[in-house]
Design a protein around this motif. Structure first.
Motif, PDB file in Angstrom:
ATOM      1  N   VAL A  95      -6.705  -8.229   6.980  1.00  0.00           N
ATOM      2  CA  VAL A  95      -6.762  -9.361   6.047  1.00  0.00           C
ATOM      3  C   VAL A  95      -6.280  -8.901   4.676  1.00  0.00           C
ATOM      4  CG1 VAL A  95      -8.287 -10.997   4.889  1.00  0.00           C
ATOM      5  CG2 VAL A  95      -8.587 -10.524   7.332  1.00  0.00           C
ATOM      6  N   PHE A  96      -5.139  -9.440   4.258  1.00  0.00           N
ATOM      7  CA  PHE A  96      -4.612  -9.128   2.923  1.00  0.00           C
ATOM      8  C   PHE A  96      -5.462  -9.837   1.873  1.00  0.00           C
ATOM      9  CE2 PHE A  96      -0.124  -7.411   3.141  1.00  0.00           C
ATOM     10  CZ  PHE A  96      -0.159  -7.107   4.491  1.00  0.00           C
ATOM     11  N   THR A  97      -6.022  -9.073   0.936  1.00  0.00           N
ATOM     12  CA  THR A  97      -6.740  -9.717  -0.162  1.00  0.00           C
ATOM     13  C   THR A  97      -5.805  -9.970  -1.337  1.00  0.00           C
ATOM     14  OG1 THR A  97      -7.364  -7.744  -1.379  1.00  0.00           O
ATOM     15  CG2 THR A  97      -8.751  -8.324   0.499  1.00  0.00           C
ATOM     16  N   THR A  98      -4.661  -9.290  -1.323  1.00  0.00           N
ATOM     17  CA  THR A  98      -3.666  -9.399  -2.393  1.00  0.00           C
ATOM     18  C   THR A  98      -2.355  -8.799  -1.897  1.00  0.00           C
ATOM     19  OG1 THR A  98      -3.103  -8.730  -4.654  1.00  0.00           O
ATOM     20  CG2 THR A  98      -4.403  -7.169  -3.370  1.00  0.00           C
ATOM     21  N   GLY A  99      -1.259  -9.172  -2.550  1.00  0.00           N
ATOM     22  CA  GLY A  99       0.008  -8.491  -2.281  1.00  0.00           C
ATOM     23  C   GLY A  99       0.309  -7.422  -3.312  1.00  0.00           C
ATOM     24  N   LEU A 100      -0.569  -7.291  -4.322  1.00  0.00           N
ATOM     25  CA  LEU A 100      -0.329  -6.364  -5.430  1.00  0.00           C
ATOM     26  C   LEU A 100      -0.964  -5.003  -5.161  1.00  0.00           C
ATOM     27  CD1 LEU A 100      -1.283  -8.754  -8.377  1.00  0.00           C
ATOM     28  CD2 LEU A 100       1.011  -8.338  -7.417  1.00  0.00           C
ATOM     29  N   CYS A 101      -0.418  -3.988  -5.838  1.00  0.00           N
ATOM     30  CA  CYS A 101      -1.050  -2.671  -5.790  1.00  0.00           C
ATOM     31  C   CYS A 101      -1.128  -2.108  -7.204  1.00  0.00           C
ATOM     32  CB  CYS A 101      -0.271  -1.718  -4.878  1.00  0.00           C
ATOM     33  SG  CYS A 101      -1.176  -0.177  -4.586  1.00  0.00           S
ATOM     34  N   ASN A 102      -2.130  -1.279  -7.448  1.00  0.00           N
ATOM     35  CA  ASN A 102      -2.291  -0.671  -8.778  1.00  0.00           C
ATOM     36  C   ASN A 102      -1.685   0.724  -8.849  1.00  0.00           C
ATOM     37  OD1 ASN A 102      -4.149   0.240  -6.967  1.00  0.00           O
ATOM     38  ND2 ASN A 102      -5.902   0.185  -8.341  1.00  0.00           N
ATOM     39  N   LEU A 103      -1.013   1.179  -7.783  1.00  0.00           N
ATOM     40  CA  LEU A 103      -0.319   2.472  -7.807  1.00  0.00           C
ATOM     41  C   LEU A 103       1.153   2.277  -7.442  1.00  0.00           C
ATOM     42  CD1 LEU A 103      -2.846   4.915  -6.047  1.00  0.00           C
ATOM     43  CD2 LEU A 103      -2.441   4.620  -8.505  1.00  0.00           C
ATOM     44  N   ARG A 104       1.954   3.293  -7.703  1.00  0.00           N
ATOM     45  CA  ARG A 104       3.378   3.290  -7.317  1.00  0.00           C
ATOM     46  C   ARG A 104       3.669   4.602  -6.605  1.00  0.00           C
ATOM     47  NH1 ARG A 104       2.642  -0.953  -8.409  1.00  0.00           N
ATOM     48  NH2 ARG A 104       3.447  -2.385  -9.964  1.00  0.00           N
ATOM     49  N   CYS A 105       3.170   4.732  -5.397  1.00  0.00           N
ATOM     50  CA  CYS A 105       3.341   5.997  -4.678  1.00  0.00           C
ATOM     51  C   CYS A 105       4.815   6.210  -4.346  1.00  0.00           C
ATOM     52  CB  CYS A 105       2.497   5.987  -3.403  1.00  0.00           C
ATOM     53  SG  CYS A 105       0.748   5.747  -3.742  1.00  0.00           S
ATOM     54  N   ARG A 106       5.221   7.460  -4.274  1.00  0.00           N
ATOM     55  CA  ARG A 106       6.649   7.755  -4.140  1.00  0.00           C
ATOM     56  C   ARG A 106       7.234   7.242  -2.833  1.00  0.00           C
ATOM     57  NH1 ARG A 106       7.157  13.940  -5.940  1.00  0.00           N
ATOM     58  NH2 ARG A 106       9.079  13.923  -4.736  1.00  0.00           N
ATOM     59  N   TYR A 107       6.456   7.215  -1.767  1.00  0.00           N
ATOM     60  CA  TYR A 107       6.992   6.761  -0.478  1.00  0.00           C
ATOM     61  C   TYR A 107       6.838   5.260  -0.294  1.00  0.00           C
ATOM     62  CZ  TYR A 107       2.498   8.986  -0.345  1.00  0.00           C
ATOM     63  OH  TYR A 107       1.281   9.478  -0.713  1.00  0.00           O
ATOM     64  N   CYS A 108       6.278   4.572  -1.245  1.00  0.00           N
ATOM     65  CA  CYS A 108       5.957   3.159  -1.027  1.00  0.00           C
ATOM     66  C   CYS A 108       6.553   2.276  -2.116  1.00  0.00           C
ATOM     67  CB  CYS A 108       4.442   2.995  -0.958  1.00  0.00           C
ATOM     68  SG  CYS A 108       3.878   1.302  -0.997  1.00  0.00           S
ATOM     69  N   GLY A 109       6.291   2.572  -3.375  1.00  0.00           N
ATOM     70  CA  GLY A 109       6.824   1.744  -4.444  1.00  0.00           C
ATOM     71  C   GLY A 109       5.820   0.735  -4.966  1.00  0.00           C
ATOM     72  N   GLY A 110       4.763   0.454  -4.200  1.00  0.00           N
ATOM     73  CA  GLY A 110       3.649  -0.338  -4.737  1.00  0.00           C
ATOM     74  C   GLY A 110       3.706  -1.818  -4.484  1.00  0.00           C
ATOM     75  N   GLY A 111       2.919  -2.304  -3.565  1.00  0.00           N
ATOM     76  CA  GLY A 111       2.751  -3.741  -3.367  1.00  0.00           C
ATOM     77  C   GLY A 111       3.986  -4.436  -2.827  1.00  0.00           C
ATOM     78  N   PHE A 112       3.874  -5.793  -2.770  1.00  0.00           N
ATOM     79  CA  PHE A 112       4.957  -6.619  -2.228  1.00  0.00           C
ATOM     80  C   PHE A 112       5.440  -7.585  -3.304  1.00  0.00           C
ATOM     81  CE2 PHE A 112       2.326  -5.483   1.472  1.00  0.00           C
ATOM     82  CZ  PHE A 112       3.296  -4.970   2.327  1.00  0.00           C
ATOM     83  N   PRO A 113       6.719  -7.983  -3.253  1.00  0.00           N
ATOM     84  CA  PRO A 113       7.197  -8.975  -4.213  1.00  0.00           C
ATOM     85  C   PRO A 113       6.399 -10.276  -4.063  1.00  0.00           C
ATOM     86  CG  PRO A 113       9.006  -8.047  -2.920  1.00  0.00           C
ATOM     87  CD  PRO A 113       7.746  -7.554  -2.305  1.00  0.00           C
ATOM     88  N   PRO A 114       6.044 -10.918  -5.192  1.00  0.00           N
ATOM     89  CA  PRO A 114       5.179 -12.099  -5.116  1.00  0.00           C
ATOM     90  C   PRO A 114       5.801 -13.278  -4.357  1.00  0.00           C
ATOM     91  CG  PRO A 114       5.901 -11.659  -7.373  1.00  0.00           C
ATOM     92  CD  PRO A 114       6.328 -10.500  -6.556  1.00  0.00           C
TER      93      PRO A 114
END
Ligand code: SF4
Ligand code: SF4
Length: 373
Positions: free
Chosen positions: A17-36
């Motif tokens: 269950v996604f509670t949000t599409g946002l992330c508070n980090l920008r990990c190098r292999y991920c980039g952080g969250g999803f475009p709104p």
């Protein structure tokens, strides 16, 4: 294409269950969250709609909070947990905001997966400064909580394994140094830019895995369950093998996005093939077996690999074919190491009566793991 459906009431699906599409980090292999515009920042549906669907199709739901970073929306987590008193709950989190959720909710989780890669320098270089110490403070809080309130039952270190990881050193650090109950990891492959995975695996990763396997083999009853990839492969061997991707994506696991779409895999937020329905329309349709490609069905490792990752198989254009072949090679050598080093020790322990078949049965959906790194 033949239609397929979940096995009816009482199936025990894993619900991301996604509670949000946002992330508070920008990990190098991920980039952080999803475009709104792809995954809205916050749920656009009411909790009652989610609860109504879960109760309609599943009498034994396993609900894992996911994102983005799920703790950015703690109120939603509390609402869902309050509304589903009989569900099994878990969370995958980077732990930065662990103070936003109260003890009584943390104690109710059966499984907590904290994202951490290994020793402090490596974790902070790839995830951000101060991340490691935040994870350690969350871990200590949860360990104290378990003594006081009895939960969470299992705390898993969820690693992303990339070229700076030394697998033996970092797994040992997390298990013995920090005291995590278990480790699980995913290779930094396919959705990150191509890198020299095969050469790194030959020089560092596979020799480290063999060392780790020998550590498990020395005391299988006490150690096998602490290394999820090894436990999952041994479980597949003793329980008839995988018949689908080990993570269950699209058949025994689904993801509920913030816009109410139900998709097969929590990474597949843009792909039409992954959409199973919406909160309003989904009646339990799942992906058909044809989503396992022929090259996997004909592969002799399929029973212990399960095809590794649905998303990577369907979206195979991310990495060049040569690198995907290297990834297959790493997967096969990983399974070989388990068969050569761990399984003989497990068999002896079974003969001696130290290990029973229940211990050798691992259900990835209960912990939201993928088994094969
Ligand atoms: S090793 Fe590769 S080809 Fe074989 S089943 Fe696994 S993913 Fe498929
Ligand atoms: S292993 Fe692959 S298919 Fe399964 S949940 Fe992870 S990304 Fe999705």
């Amino acid at each position: 294409m033949l239609e397929a459906w979940v096995g009816g009431f009482g199936t025990g699906l894993l619900w991301f269950v996604f509670t949000t599409g946002l992330c508070n980090l920008r990990c190098r292999y991920c980039g952080g969250g999803f475009p709104p515009d792809i995954v809205p920042p916050w749920p656009r549906y009411r909790v009652e709609e989610l609860v109504e669907l879960i109760e309609r199709v599943d009498s034994r739901p396993v609900v894992f909070f996911y994102g983005g970073e799920p703790l950015l929306n703690p109120g939603f987590i509390r609402e869902v947990m309050d509304a589903l008193p009989h569900a099994v709950f878990g969370i995958q989190t980077n732990a930065i905001l662990h103070n936003r959720l109260g003890d009584e909710y943390w104690a109710r989780f059966t499984t907590v997966l904290l994202s951490v890669d290994g020793v402090e320098g490596v974790t902070d270089r790839w995830r951000g400064p101060g991340v490691y110490s935040r994870v350690v403070s969350a871990l200590r809080r949860l360990q104290r909580l378990r003594e006081r309130l009895g939960g969470p039952a299992t705390i898993v270190a969820r690693m992303a394994v990339h070229r700076e990881i030394s697998i033996y050193r970092d797994v040992m650090h997390l298990l013995r140094g920090l005291g995590f109950d278990k480790v699980h990891w995913q290779l930094d492959a396919v959705w990150s830019p191509p890198w020299r995975l095969g050469a790194w695996a030959r020089e560092s990763y596979l020799p480290g895995l063999r060392r780790l396997a020998r550590w498990v083999a020395a005391r299988p009853r006490a150690r096998l369950h602490r290394i999820v990839p090894f436990h999952g492969i041994v479980s597949a061997l003793y329980n008839g093998g995988f018949r689908w991707y080990p993570c269950g994506a699209g058949r025994t696991a689904v993801a509920v996005l913030t816009d109410g779409r139900i998709v097969a895999c929590p990474i597949a937020v843009r792909e039409e093939w992954a959409v199973l329905g919406t909160l309003d329309t989904w009646r339990g349709r799942v992906l058909p077996e044809s989503f396992v490609p022929e090259r996997c069905r004909l592969c002799s490792y399929y029973p212990l690999c399960g095809g590794r990752c649905l998303y990577a198989q369907v979206e195979s254009s991310y990495w060049p074919g040569r690198l995907l072949e290297e990834l297959d090679w790493v997967t096969r050598r990983t399974i070989d190491i388990v068969l050569e080093e761990v399984v003989p020790a497990v068999e002896k322990a079974v003969e001696r009566g130290e290990i029973d078949l229940a211990y050798l049965s691992y259900t990835p959906e209960l912990e939201s793991t993928e088994v094969i790194p």
